[in-house]
Scaffold this active site. Structure first.
Site, PDB file in Angstrom:
ATOM      1  N   HIS A   1       0.840  -1.203   0.000  1.00  0.00           N
ATOM      2  CA  HIS A   1       0.000   0.000   0.000  1.00  0.00           C
ATOM      3  C   HIS A   1       0.873   1.250   0.000  1.00  0.00           C
ATOM      4  CE1 HIS A   1      -3.376  -2.567   1.913  1.00  0.00           C
ATOM      5  NE2 HIS A   1      -3.608  -2.404   0.622  1.00  0.00           N
TER       6      HIS A   1
ATOM      7  N   TYR B   1       3.301  -0.188   5.187  1.00  0.00           N
ATOM      8  CA  TYR B   1       3.788  -1.414   5.851  1.00  0.00           C
ATOM      9  C   TYR B   1       2.970  -2.679   5.586  1.00  0.00           C
ATOM     10  CZ  TYR B   1       5.187   2.751   8.477  1.00  0.00           C
ATOM     11  OH  TYR B   1       5.609   4.011   8.824  1.00  0.00           O
ATOM     12  N   HIS B   2       2.498  -2.827   4.349  1.00  0.00           N
ATOM     13  CA  HIS B   2       1.685  -4.014   4.067  1.00  0.00           C
ATOM     14  C   HIS B   2       2.184  -4.808   2.852  1.00  0.00           C
ATOM     15  CE1 HIS B   2      -1.708  -1.453   6.065  1.00  0.00           C
ATOM     16  NE2 HIS B   2      -0.974  -2.074   6.972  1.00  0.00           N
ATOM     17  N   PRO B   3       3.474  -5.181   2.799  1.00  0.00           N
ATOM     18  CA  PRO B   3       3.928  -5.966   1.652  1.00  0.00           C
ATOM     19  C   PRO B   3       3.312  -7.366   1.656  1.00  0.00           C
ATOM     20  CG  PRO B   3       5.617  -5.912   3.342  1.00  0.00           C
ATOM     21  CD  PRO B   3       4.536  -4.985   3.804  1.00  0.00           C
TER      22      PRO B   3
END
Ligand SMILES: Cc1cc2nc3c(=O)[nH]c(=O)nc-3n(C[C@H](O)[C@H](O)[C@H](O)COP(=O)(O)OP(=O)(O)OC[C@H]3O[C@@H](n4cnc5c(N)ncnc54)[C@H](O)[C@@H]3O)c2cc1C
Length: 539
Positions: A291, A464-466
């Site tokens: 994101h 922080y959403h890989p």
């Protein structure tokens, strides 16, 4: 050689859930291996200490220079230690949109539609509001309303309402769309990481081994089956065997890394690092999605907002005392206290932007110290089209992987972010936010696309959403099948954010835990099938 029934690699959100579920009835010998430490510290447990969590609990990765971000490198924090990223995250409890899971199922992830995954979200959850059609009440993962929210966080929700953007009390209920205060993964004002939820209850059971500070270097593969792992602890190498299987839960960056180190990945890339190819799998490390996020910031005269000043420091000290005494007050903050979901582009099947409102000034992920009171408003693209990669930097398992999210490569992503940032400003222009007397820290002509794009490209980064680097699917190219088994080898499941074929429209901790819950069921179902076929085998 020590031997277990199952070895789980990585004690993060998903790995804790898998290990906890497999071990809890005491019938299987389970070993959970975690590269980092126990994480059982006041810094991790106290929500408000999030910015001060010790560096040992965070890999603090960097991306390669990003063309879409004007050549800047991005920051990629990742949790290290029991709980993984759930031990350092902002605790926002969000599952994504119904559409995400129905889309996964439509694209070949049979059995992963919303109605399929909802029971697992509920099974995991213990929501303090009680159970209902959408929420669980008896699960290990505690979800609470915030014990305390800054007046500006409430004002943010009122400001959105003033623009006719509906207020939503439950983003994980009937409808995701709207603005409100987030629920958080906390229990009685303390962070409730996946380790506290799933590992603490099995700690001390005779069938459980928890190996912290232990790095898995590669899988042991014999005759087409994963039979164990090679580990390194305090410079010493050892092999551990898994009689029934291995579950890889090292996260979206490190799961593909462990696969590649074990000879599973794009053949040419592996050969370039001198790694013998076991399975040529171009999809390993591809399909990285994240994101992309822009943080607008305002300073305020008012010190109601958090900030670095004498008044701010005194308030924090008082808050620490309050938290030690009663687990209430400002130190229960998750920082991203309020937010929402809205559709900014025509033709989006579901809200395409998420906001996180933080009652403090944030620059460079909080790494730059700002001596001012104020607030920040994140807007992120929920379903980015840009795809990136994770690759090996070296054949050394301790080396950071090469992370290239390829942010803002696709023009649709910047169009979405531009619209999201414009809405951020409209909300802050509404009277409830103007009451704080905000001054924009990064003024720009919002009507000028080029100027706004330039500002976004100069400041945007991850929220922080890989995910997506060991993609699940039914097609030939997918890394794992819809029961999370690695295609092409026996004895290995992958369970973490890496298996998401498409990023979900929201924060990724609860979805990763849900994936861990499901994996445990798939593993147990496989056991039953094996037991049945053994009983039918000719004598
Ligand atoms: C700063 C930050 C804020 C966030 N905020 C939120 C939020 O508010 N809400 C939300 O829902 N999500 C949030 N997220 C995202 C969410 O926490 C993650 O998506 C989720 O925790 C990922 O779970 P996972 O199981 O895939 O991996 P992780 O939880 O990252 O776990 C992977 C684990 O594997 C271990 N490991 C890796 N390699 C090896 C190896 N070779 N050997 C042994 N162990 C290994 C790691 O040390 C780690 O413990 C945030 C993340 C960060 C970093």
């Amino acid at each position: 050689m020590e031997s277990f029934d199952y070895i789980v690699i990585g004690g993060g959100s998903a790995g804790c859930a898998v290990a906890g579920r497999l071990a809890v009835d005491g019938t299987r010998r389970v070993c959970l291996i975690e590269a980092g430490g126990h994480n059982n510290t006041i810094w991790v447990k106290t929500p408000g200490f999030m910015p001060f969590i010790p560096q040992a609990s965070n890999y603090r990765y960097e991306t390669v220079p990003q063309k879409g971000l004007g050549g800047r490198t991005g920051y990629q924090p990742r949790g290290r230690g029991l709980g993984g990223s759930s031990a350092i995250n902002a605790m926002v409890y969000i599952r994504g949109n119904r559409w995400d899971y129905d889309n996964w199922a439509a694209e070949g992830c049979t059995g992963w539609g919303y109605e399929d995954v909802l029971p697992y979200f509920k099974r995991a959850e213990s929501n303090e509001r009680g159970g209902d059609d959408f929420h669980g009440h008896g699960g290990p993962l505690f979800v609470e309303d915030q014990k305390h929210a800054n007046p500006a966080s409430h004002a943010f929700v009122e400001a959105a309402a003033a623009l006719q953007l509906r207020t939503n009390r439950d983003f994980n209920g009937e409808r995701q769309e709207g603005f409100g205060l987030y629920q958080v993964t906390q229990r009685q004002g303390e962070r409730w990481s996946a380790a506290r939820a799933y590992v603490d209850p099995i700690r001390g059971q005779g069938n459980v081994a928890i190996r912290t500070d232990t790095l898995v270097e590669r899988l042991v593969i014999e005759a087409g089956r994963v039979t164990g792992v090679e580990i390194r602890r305090k410079g010493k190498r050892e092999t551990l065997m898994a009689r029934r299987g291995v579950i890889l839960s090292a996260g979206a960056f490190n799961s593909p890394q462990v696969l590649m180190l074990s000879g599973i990945g794009p053949a040419e890339h592996l050969k370039a690092h001198g790694i013998e190819v076991v399975l040529d799998r171009p999809a390993v490390g591809s399909n990285l999605q994240d994101h992309i996020d822009y943080v607008s910031g305002w300073e305020t005269e008012s010190n109601v907002l958090m900030g670095q000043s004498l008044a701010g420091t005194l308030k924090m000290l008082a808050a620490m005392v309050e938290h030690r005494r009663s687990r209430t007050g400002v130190m229960t903050t998750c920082y991203a206290e309020a937010g929402g979901f809205w559709t900014v582009l025509p033709d989006s099947p579901a809200p395409d932007v998420q906001w996180h409102f933080v009652p403090a000034v944030l620059e460079d992920h909080g790494r730059e110290k700002v001596k001012a009171h104020g607030f920040s408003l994140h807007a992120c693209v929920l379903r980015p089209e840009s795809l990136g990669t994770v690759r090996l930097a070296s054949a050394d398992a301790a080396a950071a992987p090469v992370i290239d999210p390829n942010f803002l490569d696709d023009e649709r992503d910047i169009a979405c972010l531009r619209a999201g940032v414009r809405l951020s400003h409209r909300i802050v222009d509404a009277p409830p936010m103007q009451a704080f007397g905000p001054t924009d820290r990064h003024p720009v002509d919002l009507d000028d696309d080029a100027a706004l794009d330039a500002l976004i490209r100069s400041r945007a980064d991850t929220v922080y959403h890989p995910v997506g680097t060991c993609r699940m699917g039914s097609d030939e190219q997918a890394v794992v099948d819809p029961t999370l088994r690695l295609k092409g080898l026996d004895g290995l499941w992958v369970a973490d954010a890496s298996v998401m074929p498409k990023i979900v429209s929201g924060n990724t901790n609860a979805p990763s835990i849900m994936i861990g819950e499901r994996c445990a069921d798939f593993v147990m179902a496989a056991e039953r099938v094996e037991a049945r076929s053994a009983s039918f085998a000719p004598a």
